[in-house]
Design a protein around this motif. Structure first.
Motif, short mmCIF file in Angstrom:
data_model
loop_
_atom_site.label_atom_id
_atom_site.label_comp_id
_atom_site.label_asym_id
_atom_site.label_seq_id
_atom_site.Cartn_x
_atom_site.Cartn_y
_atom_site.Cartn_z
N GLN A 1 -46.56 11.95 47.51
CA GLN A 1 -45.20 12.43 47.24
C GLN A 1 -45.18 13.94 47.36
OE1 GLN A 1 -43.76 11.36 43.39
NE2 GLN A 1 -41.74 12.23 43.73
N VAL A 2 -44.26 14.45 48.16
CA VAL A 2 -44.12 15.88 48.34
C VAL A 2 -43.35 16.46 47.16
CG1 VAL A 2 -43.05 17.63 49.78
CG2 VAL A 2 -44.21 15.70 50.85
N GLN A 3 -43.96 17.38 46.44
CA GLN A 3 -43.26 17.98 45.30
C GLN A 3 -43.88 19.31 44.91
OE1 GLN A 3 -43.42 15.45 41.83
NE2 GLN A 3 -45.64 15.27 41.88
N LEU A 4 -43.09 20.08 44.17
CA LEU A 4 -43.52 21.31 43.52
C LEU A 4 -43.29 21.13 42.03
CD1 LEU A 4 -41.91 23.98 45.89
CD2 LEU A 4 -44.35 23.55 45.60
N VAL A 5 -44.33 21.36 41.23
CA VAL A 5 -44.23 21.18 39.79
C VAL A 5 -44.41 22.54 39.12
CG1 VAL A 5 -45.19 20.06 37.76
CG2 VAL A 5 -45.10 18.83 39.93
N GLU A 6 -43.38 22.95 38.41
CA GLU A 6 -43.36 24.27 37.78
C GLU A 6 -43.87 24.22 36.35
OE1 GLU A 6 -39.07 25.31 39.78
OE2 GLU A 6 -39.87 26.67 38.26
N SER A 7 -44.40 25.36 35.91
CA SER A 7 -44.81 25.53 34.52
C SER A 7 -44.81 27.02 34.19
CB SER A 7 -46.20 24.95 34.29
OG SER A 7 -47.15 25.59 35.10
N GLY A 8 -44.87 27.33 32.90
CA GLY A 8 -45.03 28.71 32.48
C GLY A 8 -43.82 29.36 31.87
N GLY A 9 -42.69 28.68 31.85
CA GLY A 9 -41.51 29.25 31.24
C GLY A 9 -41.62 29.25 29.72
N GLY A 10 -40.64 29.87 29.06
CA GLY A 10 -40.65 29.89 27.61
C GLY A 10 -39.81 31.03 27.06
N LEU A 11 -40.01 31.30 25.78
CA LEU A 11 -39.30 32.36 25.07
C LEU A 11 -40.19 33.59 24.99
CD1 LEU A 11 -36.95 33.37 23.27
CD2 LEU A 11 -38.15 32.33 21.34
N VAL A 12 -39.65 34.73 25.36
CA VAL A 12 -40.41 35.97 25.32
C VAL A 12 -39.49 37.09 24.83
CG1 VAL A 12 -39.91 36.50 27.75
CG2 VAL A 12 -41.95 37.47 26.66
N GLN A 13 -40.07 38.07 24.16
CA GLN A 13 -39.29 39.21 23.68
C GLN A 13 -39.02 40.19 24.81
OE1 GLN A 13 -41.40 40.93 20.35
NE2 GLN A 13 -40.60 39.41 18.93
N PRO A 14 -37.94 40.95 24.70
CA PRO A 14 -37.70 42.00 25.71
C PRO A 14 -38.91 42.91 25.87
CG PRO A 14 -35.78 41.73 24.31
CD PRO A 14 -36.87 40.88 23.70
N GLY A 15 -39.22 43.23 27.12
CA GLY A 15 -40.39 44.04 27.42
C GLY A 15 -41.65 43.23 27.64
N GLY A 16 -41.60 41.93 27.36
CA GLY A 16 -42.76 41.08 27.50
C GLY A 16 -42.98 40.61 28.93
N SER A 17 -44.00 39.77 29.09
CA SER A 17 -44.38 39.28 30.41
C SER A 17 -44.56 37.77 30.39
CB SER A 17 -45.70 39.92 30.85
OG SER A 17 -45.59 41.32 30.95
N LEU A 18 -44.36 37.16 31.54
CA LEU A 18 -44.63 35.73 31.75
C LEU A 18 -45.15 35.56 33.16
CD1 LEU A 18 -41.57 33.77 30.28
CD2 LEU A 18 -43.92 33.72 29.42
N ARG A 19 -45.92 34.48 33.36
CA ARG A 19 -46.32 34.08 34.70
C ARG A 19 -45.86 32.64 34.93
NH1 ARG A 19 -52.36 33.03 37.06
NH2 ARG A 19 -52.04 31.16 35.78
#
Length: 116
Positions: free
Chosen positions: A1-19
């Motif tokens: 099955q062709v797909q893209l599965v995302e992860s890594g989102g969430g709640l972060v404070q201003p000035g913070g970082s996410l990948r």
């Protein structure tokens, strides 16, 4: 099955970082152009960044330039969006995308909320 599965989102404070990560399955990323989009409540889908399929040329929209970085790891068949200095206006659902002339694949979306 062709797909893209995302992860890594969430709640972060201003000035913070996410990948954000986007793992491809059923196809391999070389030769696919990759991109990240987002959609905030009540707004249309906005293109943020893209990377060429046959080279590593990149593009960033002005609102994220200097703060976000798009990348891909061919060995892991995964694309990434590194986000630094996040602002409340970055709050949205983020989507990854991989495309050639004949096929486009979207991730399912991941929520990013920037709030104190």
């Amino acid at each position: 099955q062709v797909q893209l599965v995302e992860s890594g989102g969430g709640l972060v404070q201003p000035g913070g970082s996410l990948r954000l990560s986007c793992a491809a399955s059923g196809f391999t990323l070389p030769n696919y152009a990759i991109a990240w989009f987002r959609q905030a409540p009540g707004k249309g889908r906005e293109g943020l960044s893209c990377m060429g399929g046959t080279d590593n040329s990149t593009y960033y929209t002005d609102s994220v330039k200097g703060r976000f970085t798009i990348s891909r790891d061919i060995a892991k068949n995964t694309l990434y969006l590194h986000m630094n200095n996040l602002k409340p206006e970055d709050t949205a659902v983020y989507y990854c995308n991989a495309a050639t002339f004949s096929m486009t694949v979207w991730g399912q979306g991941t929520q990013v909320t920037v709030s104190s």
